[in-house]
Design an enzyme around this catalytic site. Structure first.
Site, short mmCIF file in Angstrom:
data_model
loop_
_atom_site.label_atom_id
_atom_site.label_comp_id
_atom_site.label_asym_id
_atom_site.label_seq_id
_atom_site.Cartn_x
_atom_site.Cartn_y
_atom_site.Cartn_z
N LYS A 16 0.84 -1.21 0.00
CA LYS A 16 0.00 0.00 0.00
C LYS A 16 0.87 1.25 0.00
CE LYS A 16 -3.87 -2.00 2.60
NZ LYS A 16 -4.69 -1.88 3.82
N GLU B 119 1.48 -5.39 4.14
CA GLU B 119 0.59 -6.00 5.13
C GLU B 119 0.19 -7.39 4.67
OE1 GLU B 119 -2.89 -3.49 5.42
OE2 GLU B 119 -1.95 -2.23 6.94
N LYS B 120 -0.18 -8.21 5.63
CA LYS B 120 -0.85 -9.48 5.33
C LYS B 120 -2.14 -9.13 4.59
CE LYS B 120 -2.05 -13.88 6.35
NZ LYS B 120 -1.23 -14.81 5.54
N HIS C 26 -15.74 -4.67 6.17
CA HIS C 26 -15.26 -3.33 6.50
C HIS C 26 -16.14 -2.79 7.63
CE1 HIS C 26 -14.05 0.98 5.28
NE2 HIS C 26 -14.82 1.06 6.33
N ASN D 109 -10.25 8.18 9.37
CA ASN D 109 -10.75 9.38 8.69
C ASN D 109 -11.02 10.45 9.73
OD1 ASN D 109 -10.78 7.99 6.22
ND2 ASN D 109 -12.73 7.08 6.78
N ARG E 159 -12.89 13.21 9.57
CA ARG E 159 -14.00 14.07 9.16
C ARG E 159 -15.33 13.41 9.54
NH1 ARG E 159 -12.61 10.86 4.67
NH2 ARG E 159 -14.34 9.45 4.23
N ARG F 124 -27.25 4.78 -0.57
CA ARG F 124 -26.79 5.99 -1.26
C ARG F 124 -27.46 6.07 -2.62
NH1 ARG F 124 -20.41 7.19 -0.13
NH2 ARG F 124 -20.36 6.48 2.04
C1 MV4 Z 1 -6.75 -4.35 2.70
C2 MV4 Z 1 -7.48 -5.44 2.18
C3 MV4 Z 1 -7.05 -6.70 2.53
N1 MV4 Z 1 -5.98 -6.87 3.33
N2 MV4 Z 1 -5.71 -4.55 3.52
C4 MV4 Z 1 -9.11 -0.91 0.39
C5 MV4 Z 1 -9.40 0.48 0.81
C6 MV4 Z 1 -8.42 0.80 1.85
N3 MV4 Z 1 -9.05 1.58 2.86
C7 MV4 Z 1 -7.93 -0.52 2.37
N4 MV4 Z 1 -8.43 -1.52 1.46
C8 MV4 Z 1 -8.16 -2.82 1.65
N5 MV4 Z 1 -7.11 -3.08 2.46
C9 MV4 Z 1 -5.33 -5.79 3.80
N6 MV4 Z 1 -4.27 -5.98 4.60
C10 MV4 Z 1 -8.57 -5.19 1.36
C11 MV4 Z 1 -8.92 -3.86 1.08
C12 MV4 Z 1 -10.09 -3.69 0.26
C13 MV4 Z 1 -11.25 -3.11 0.78
C14 MV4 Z 1 -11.33 -2.64 2.09
C15 MV4 Z 1 -12.48 -2.05 2.58
C16 MV4 Z 1 -13.60 -1.96 1.78
C17 MV4 Z 1 -13.55 -2.41 0.49
C18 MV4 Z 1 -12.39 -3.01 -0.04
C19 MV4 Z 1 -12.36 -3.47 -1.34
C20 MV4 Z 1 -11.23 -4.03 -1.84
C21 MV4 Z 1 -10.08 -4.13 -1.04
#
Ligand code: MV4
Length: 447
Positions: A158, A200-201, A208, A289, A291, A337
């Site tokens: 990332k 990251e793993k 989420h 975030n 906000r 939404r």
């Molecule tokens: C991740 C992940 C899987 N593993 N990190 C996407 C948005 C950003 N805020 C972080 N994201 C992700 N991070 C690890 N270690 C998968 C995502 C991700 C995701 C996260 C939240 C909501 C939707 C997503 C869609 C695809 C990937």
């Protein structure tokens, strides 16, 4: 308390903030571009200032024009809404230098959380569980291989300056790692002018889940429970709910307590959202975030607390109106939404709304700035409104949602309403059985 608040935003959130100001007896100023002269928030505000042409960078992102609008109208505070300048540390600092209160956290706290490596380091120090991975930036391929070997594949790379899904690369095996690292770094450098990346793993089927927190500016922190925002497409949230169908009360209070204590220790002021991935009963911090969020109304529905009132109170030095023990979670809320988009392809569909009829009745809230005859300008985000439904439990909430979607009429443009009418009848959705990939898989199948 403030005499006059300038609202540096547009659309439904400008109206949302305006309503809170009116209730508190605070004068309102809105700024708008030439494309938004007919917007509802411009009509309802006490004063309005046209600050530039339609492109955001010349209007809603133009810091000098907004500061000038504050000086001309005598506004003593600015509410930035979400998007635009809401997470711009420089904007917060410039307002402070002009003795105008930014309704949000300090520039320094915004800066920390904007840098995803610094945010994660801070979260870890404050006792928040984080995703296993590198301790800071990774540049060297050998080091990357060592860390990935330790945490195990798959891994994700990332960008530190990314966030919200921008600048990420997954490596399934060690063979993928070199290319993933190089492309992530060069894309981050090109996109953000900062090529710092971290490892990251990679979690394969998480939800989420985000925790709503508030700092009072006097070293106290509280949490308002969580929201489940797993239903998304290309990192755009589509449907959000509170509580998360995946958590029980014990998990809620445990993760909430951790977040509230962290916010207190950080000395944070105002509203914040701590984002987690949740898999196999464990929480993993990803970002914070700084906000108010689009989906804040689901939290308001189940707590009965006006989060914009709280933001304004805290920013004016009045502290929060509630203590942790006053915050109770009642029933269930879902937000849909409503975007001016094709419900399958999500292609924007601006134009004139010929007829707009919103649902009503018990447990129904519609936050929208549009009306019959309103012409949606093509320059901005396609969100035209939010339907927020509350019930005593998730089943009742879903019943009301189905009925409300039936009543909702938006003619003249395409909207995402038909998608929600499908989702509300889907068995996985009815069971709360979905992860962050569910919606994209569902849309791929339906094509
Ligand atoms: C991740 C992940 C899987 N593993 N990190 C996407 C948005 C950003 N805020 C972080 N994201 C992700 N991070 C690890 N270690 C998968 C995502 C991700 C995701 C996260 C939240 C909501 C939707 C997503 C869609 C695809 C990937």
């Amino acid at each position: 308390m403030f005499q006059k608040i300038l609202i540096a935003n547009r659309g439904e959130i400008a109206l949302r903030v305006l309503r809170a100001c009116k209730e508190l007896g605070i004068q309102t100023v809105v700024v708008h571009s030439t494309a938004d002269a007919d917007a509802m928030h411009v009509r309802l505000a006490d004063e309005s200032v046209c600050i530039g042409p339609p492109p955001s960078r010349d209007s809603y992102l133009n810091i000098h024009q907004i500061v000038a609008a504050c000086e001309i109208t005598g506004a003593d505070a600015v509410h930035p809404g979400y998007g635009f300048l809401s997470e711009n540390a420089k904007f917060a600092d410039i307002l402070a230098a002009h003795n105008i209160t930014f309704i949000g956290p300090s520039g320094d706290h915004i800066r920390i959380m904007g840098d995803k490596i610094e945010a994660k380091r801070t979260a870890k120090r404050l006792g928040i569980p984080v995703v296993p991975g590198s301790d800071g930036a990774v540049t060297d391929e050998k080091e990357a291989k060592r860390i990935a070997g330790e945490i195990g594949y798959p891994v994700i790379i990332k960008a530190s300056a990314g966030g919200g899904g921008r600048g990420m690369k997954v490596a399934l095996t060690e063979e993928d790692l070199e290319i993933a690292l190089q492309t992530a770094r060069s894309e981050a450098g090109a996109a953000f002018g900062d090529d710092a990346v971290y490892i990251e793993k990679y979690l394969q089927k998480p939800r989420h889940i985000e925790v709503q927190v508030f700092g009072d500016g006097f070293g106290r922190g509280v949490h308002f429970g969580e929201r489940d925002c797993s239903l998304q497409r290309r990192h755009q949230k589509v449907w959000e709910e509170a509580n998360s169908p995946a958590l029980n009360a014990e998990e809620r209070s445990r993760i909430g307590g951790i977040c509230a204590r962290a916010i207190a220790d950080l000395g944070y002021s105002g509203a914040g959202t701590i984002e987690f991935l949740y898999e196999n009963g464990e929480f993993y911090f990803i970002e914070m975030n700084t906000r108010l969020q689009v989906e804040h109304p689901v939290t308001e529905a189940i707590t009965g607390i006006d989060l914009v009132h709280e933001q304004i109170r805290v920013a004016s030095g009045g502290g929060l109106s509630v203590k942790q023990e006053d915050i109770k979670f009642n029933g269930h809320a879902i937000e849909c939404r409503i975007n001016a988009e094709d419900p399958r392809t999500f292609t924007p569909s601006p134009g004139t709304i010929t007829h707009f009829h919103t649902p009503g009745g018990l447990g129904i809230r519609v936050d929208s700035g549009v009306y019959s005859g309103y012409k949606i300008p093509p320059y901005y985000d396609s969100l035209i409104g939010k339907l927020i439904v509350h019930g005593r439990n998730r089943v009742e909430c879903m019943m009301r949602l189905r009925r409300a979607l039936d009543e909702f009429v938006v003619d003249g443009i395409k909207t995402t309403l038909p998608l929600f009418r499908d989702l509300v009848g889907n068995a996985d959705i009815a069971n709360g059985d979905y992860d962050i990939h569910w919606l994209e898989k569902y849309l791929a199948k339906e094509e």
